[in-house]
Design a protein around this motif. Structure first.
Motif, PDB file in Angstrom:
ATOM      1  N   SER A  84       0.836  -1.194   0.000  1.00 11.83           N
ATOM      2  CA  SER A  84       0.000   0.000   0.000  1.00 11.83           C
ATOM      3  C   SER A  84       0.876   1.251   0.000  1.00 11.83           C
ATOM      4  O   SER A  84       1.943   1.283   0.610  1.00 11.83           O
ATOM      5  CB  SER A  84      -0.895  -0.010   1.234  1.00 11.83           C
ATOM      6  OG  SER A  84      -1.835   1.019   1.163  1.00 11.83           O
ATOM      7  N   THR A  85       0.422   2.277  -0.681  1.00 16.04           N
ATOM      8  CA  THR A  85       1.154   3.534  -0.743  1.00 16.04           C
ATOM      9  C   THR A  85       0.483   4.552   0.170  1.00 16.04           C
ATOM     10  O   THR A  85      -0.734   4.712   0.145  1.00 16.04           O
ATOM     11  CB  THR A  85       1.165   4.070  -2.192  1.00 16.04           C
ATOM     12  OG1 THR A  85       1.759   3.076  -3.023  1.00 16.04           O
ATOM     13  CG2 THR A  85       1.955   5.342  -2.294  1.00 16.04           C
ATOM     14  N   CYS A  86       1.290   5.220   0.982  1.00 12.79           N
ATOM     15  CA  CYS A  86       0.775   6.240   1.886  1.00 12.79           C
ATOM     16  C   CYS A  86       0.753   7.594   1.187  1.00 12.79           C
ATOM     17  O   CYS A  86       1.664   7.926   0.430  1.00 12.79           O
ATOM     18  CB  CYS A  86       1.675   6.362   3.110  1.00 12.79           C
ATOM     19  SG  CYS A  86       1.683   4.913   4.150  1.00 12.79           S
ATOM     20  N   ALA A  97       4.658   8.366   8.178  1.00 13.78           N
ATOM     21  CA  ALA A  97       4.804   7.937   6.782  1.00 13.78           C
ATOM     22  C   ALA A  97       3.709   8.549   5.916  1.00 13.78           C
ATOM     23  O   ALA A  97       3.908   8.774   4.733  1.00 13.78           O
ATOM     24  CB  ALA A  97       4.759   6.419   6.690  1.00 13.78           C
ATOM     25  N   GLY A  98       2.549   8.781   6.515  1.00 13.64           N
ATOM     26  CA  GLY A  98       1.455   9.378   5.761  1.00 13.64           C
ATOM     27  C   GLY A  98       0.117   8.832   6.201  1.00 13.64           C
ATOM     28  O   GLY A  98      -0.052   8.390   7.340  1.00 13.64           O
ATOM     29  N   LEU A  99      -0.830   8.867   5.268  1.00 13.45           N
ATOM     30  CA  LEU A  99      -2.186   8.407   5.522  1.00 13.45           C
ATOM     31  C   LEU A  99      -2.572   7.373   4.474  1.00 13.45           C
ATOM     32  O   LEU A  99      -2.136   7.453   3.328  1.00 13.45           O
ATOM     33  CB  LEU A  99      -3.169   9.580   5.450  1.00 13.45           C
ATOM     34  CG  LEU A  99      -2.923  10.742   6.409  1.00 13.45           C
ATOM     35  CD1 LEU A  99      -3.832  11.918   6.051  1.00 13.45           C
ATOM     36  CD2 LEU A  99      -3.147  10.315   7.851  1.00 13.45           C
ATOM     37  N   ILE A 100      -3.383   6.402   4.892  1.00 10.14           N
ATOM     38  CA  ILE A 100      -3.939   5.437   3.936  1.00 10.14           C
ATOM     39  C   ILE A 100      -5.450   5.393   4.138  1.00 10.14           C
ATOM     40  O   ILE A 100      -5.961   5.767   5.192  1.00 10.14           O
ATOM     41  CB  ILE A 100      -3.359   4.014   4.088  1.00 10.14           C
ATOM     42  CG1 ILE A 100      -3.629   3.453   5.479  1.00 10.14           C
ATOM     43  CG2 ILE A 100      -1.904   3.969   3.721  1.00 10.14           C
ATOM     44  CD1 ILE A 100      -3.358   1.969   5.604  1.00 10.14           C
ATOM     45  N   GLN A 101      -6.124   4.934   3.113  1.00 13.19           N
ATOM     46  CA  GLN A 101      -7.568   4.765   3.201  1.00 13.19           C
ATOM     47  C   GLN A 101      -7.861   3.270   3.272  1.00 13.19           C
ATOM     48  O   GLN A 101      -7.407   2.490   2.430  1.00 13.19           O
ATOM     49  CB  GLN A 101      -8.237   5.383   1.977  1.00 13.19           C
ATOM     50  CG  GLN A 101      -9.726   5.409   2.087  1.00 13.19           C
ATOM     51  CD  GLN A 101     -10.367   6.048   0.874  1.00 13.19           C
ATOM     52  OE1 GLN A 101      -9.962   5.773  -0.249  1.00 13.19           O
ATOM     53  NE2 GLN A 101     -11.357   6.886   1.113  1.00 13.19           N
ATOM     54  N   LEU A 110       2.635   5.315  10.724  1.00 12.34           N
ATOM     55  CA  LEU A 110       3.946   5.719  11.210  1.00 12.34           C
ATOM     56  C   LEU A 110       5.009   4.801  10.630  1.00 12.34           C
ATOM     57  O   LEU A 110       4.775   3.617  10.429  1.00 12.34           O
ATOM     58  CB  LEU A 110       3.987   5.674  12.738  1.00 12.34           C
ATOM     59  CG  LEU A 110       2.970   6.574  13.455  1.00 12.34           C
ATOM     60  CD1 LEU A 110       3.060   6.378  14.958  1.00 12.34           C
ATOM     61  CD2 LEU A 110       3.189   8.024  13.090  1.00 12.34           C
ATOM     62  N   ASN A 111       6.182   5.351  10.368  1.00 10.33           N
ATOM     63  CA  ASN A 111       7.307   4.600   9.829  1.00 10.33           C
ATOM     64  C   ASN A 111       8.066   3.975  11.003  1.00 10.33           C
ATOM     65  O   ASN A 111       8.698   4.686  11.784  1.00 10.33           O
ATOM     66  CB  ASN A 111       8.215   5.531   9.023  1.00 10.33           C
ATOM     67  CG  ASN A 111       9.373   4.810   8.396  1.00 10.33           C
ATOM     68  OD1 ASN A 111      10.138   4.137   9.077  1.00 10.33           O
ATOM     69  ND2 ASN A 111       9.517   4.945   7.098  1.00 10.33           N
ATOM     70  N   SER A 123      12.691   4.323   0.613  1.00  7.13           N
ATOM     71  CA  SER A 123      11.765   4.227  -0.516  1.00  7.13           C
ATOM     72  C   SER A 123      10.349   4.503  -0.044  1.00  7.13           C
ATOM     73  O   SER A 123       9.575   5.128  -0.743  1.00  7.13           O
ATOM     74  CB  SER A 123      11.852   2.853  -1.188  1.00  7.13           C
ATOM     75  OG  SER A 123      11.448   1.861  -0.281  1.00  7.13           O
ATOM     76  N   GLY A 124      10.011   4.039   1.163  1.00  9.21           N
ATOM     77  CA  GLY A 124       8.805   4.387   1.868  1.00  9.21           C
ATOM     78  C   GLY A 124       7.480   4.232   1.159  1.00  9.21           C
ATOM     79  O   GLY A 124       6.451   4.298   1.803  1.00  9.21           O
ATOM     80  N   ASP A 125       7.450   4.119  -0.147  1.00 12.54           N
ATOM     81  CA  ASP A 125       6.170   4.132  -0.845  1.00 12.54           C
ATOM     82  C   ASP A 125       5.431   2.809  -0.742  1.00 12.54           C
ATOM     83  O   ASP A 125       4.268   2.779  -0.396  1.00 12.54           O
ATOM     84  CB  ASP A 125       6.380   4.494  -2.323  1.00 12.54           C
ATOM     85  CG  ASP A 125       6.745   5.956  -2.485  1.00 12.54           C
ATOM     86  OD1 ASP A 125       6.450   6.734  -1.569  1.00 12.54           O
ATOM     87  OD2 ASP A 125       7.345   6.295  -3.513  1.00 12.54           O
ATOM     88  N   SER A 126       6.064   1.711  -1.081  1.00 11.65           N
ATOM     89  CA  SER A 126       5.359   0.444  -1.152  1.00 11.65           C
ATOM     90  C   SER A 126       5.952  -0.526  -0.142  1.00 11.65           C
ATOM     91  O   SER A 126       6.846  -1.293  -0.461  1.00 11.65           O
ATOM     92  CB  SER A 126       5.459  -0.120  -2.569  1.00 11.65           C
ATOM     93  OG  SER A 126       4.719  -1.302  -2.640  1.00 11.65           O
TER      94      SER A 126
END
Length: 191
Positions: A84-86, A97-101, A110-111, A123-126
């Protein structure tokens, strides 16, 4: 056939005869002996399962964060979301790290590597996101990989190394089981 590879028929017949005698001997148990064996098996199977052993064991999920392995108490995890991408949050601290739905609801993530000061590839995205229960809500924890789910007995639970950040205890094979409450304490405004 060469002389060395010849089959010793006398030895083979002798082995077959011993096997046949053993089979006949075990099948010749008296009906009383068979009944006794069945009663003993039934008594063993009828004994209640001991929940004492289960209660002393703790289920953990072993994850990889950077090059390190950590454990998270399985009852805390409500869901594992792979790949999943945040969505990044402008101005958020680096640990966010961001937000997900998830099913129409927004969850903060959180990372874990940054919370634990573990160098990561950024890379943090996936990555893998573990949704952890926090009261009536859930908060995501981003990890690199899920390695295993296993139980740990009370004997295998050791005190963590002195100064190990956010550690509850360690396993015999040096997996640090995380205290997620202390990890999230500074970020309660996010959850």
């Amino acid at each position: 056939m060469s002389g060395d590879a010849r089959l010793n028929w006398a030895a083979a017949r002798e082995r077959l005869l011993r096997v046949q005698q053993a089979i006949e001997q075990t099948s010749s148990h008296s009906s009383e002996r068979r009944d006794q064996i069945y009663r003993e098996r039934a008594a063993l199977l009828a004994r209640p399962v001991s929940h004492r052993d289960e209660s002393e064991r703790k289920w953990i999920m072993v994850v990889r964060i950077g090059a390190a392995r950590y454990g998270i108490s399985l009852p805390e995890i409500s869901e594992v979301i792979g790949g999943s991408t945040c969505a990044r949050v402008p101005g958020a601290p680096p640990e966010v790290a961001g937000l997900i739905q998830v099913r129409g609801e927004v969850r903060p993530v959180l990372n874990a590597g940054r919370l634990l000061s573990v160098p990561d590839d950024d890379s943090g995205d996936s990555k893998i996101i573990l949704l952890l229960r926090r009261g009536p809500r859930e908060i995501g924890l981003q990890v690199d990989e899920v390695e295993d789910i296993r139980t740990v007995s009370e004997d295998e639970q050791k005190p963590p190394f002195h100064g190990a950040a956010h550690a509850r205890w360690m396993t015999d094979d040096l997996v640090t089981v995380l205290d997620t409450d202390s990890m999230f304490k500074e970020h309660t405004e996010v959850s």
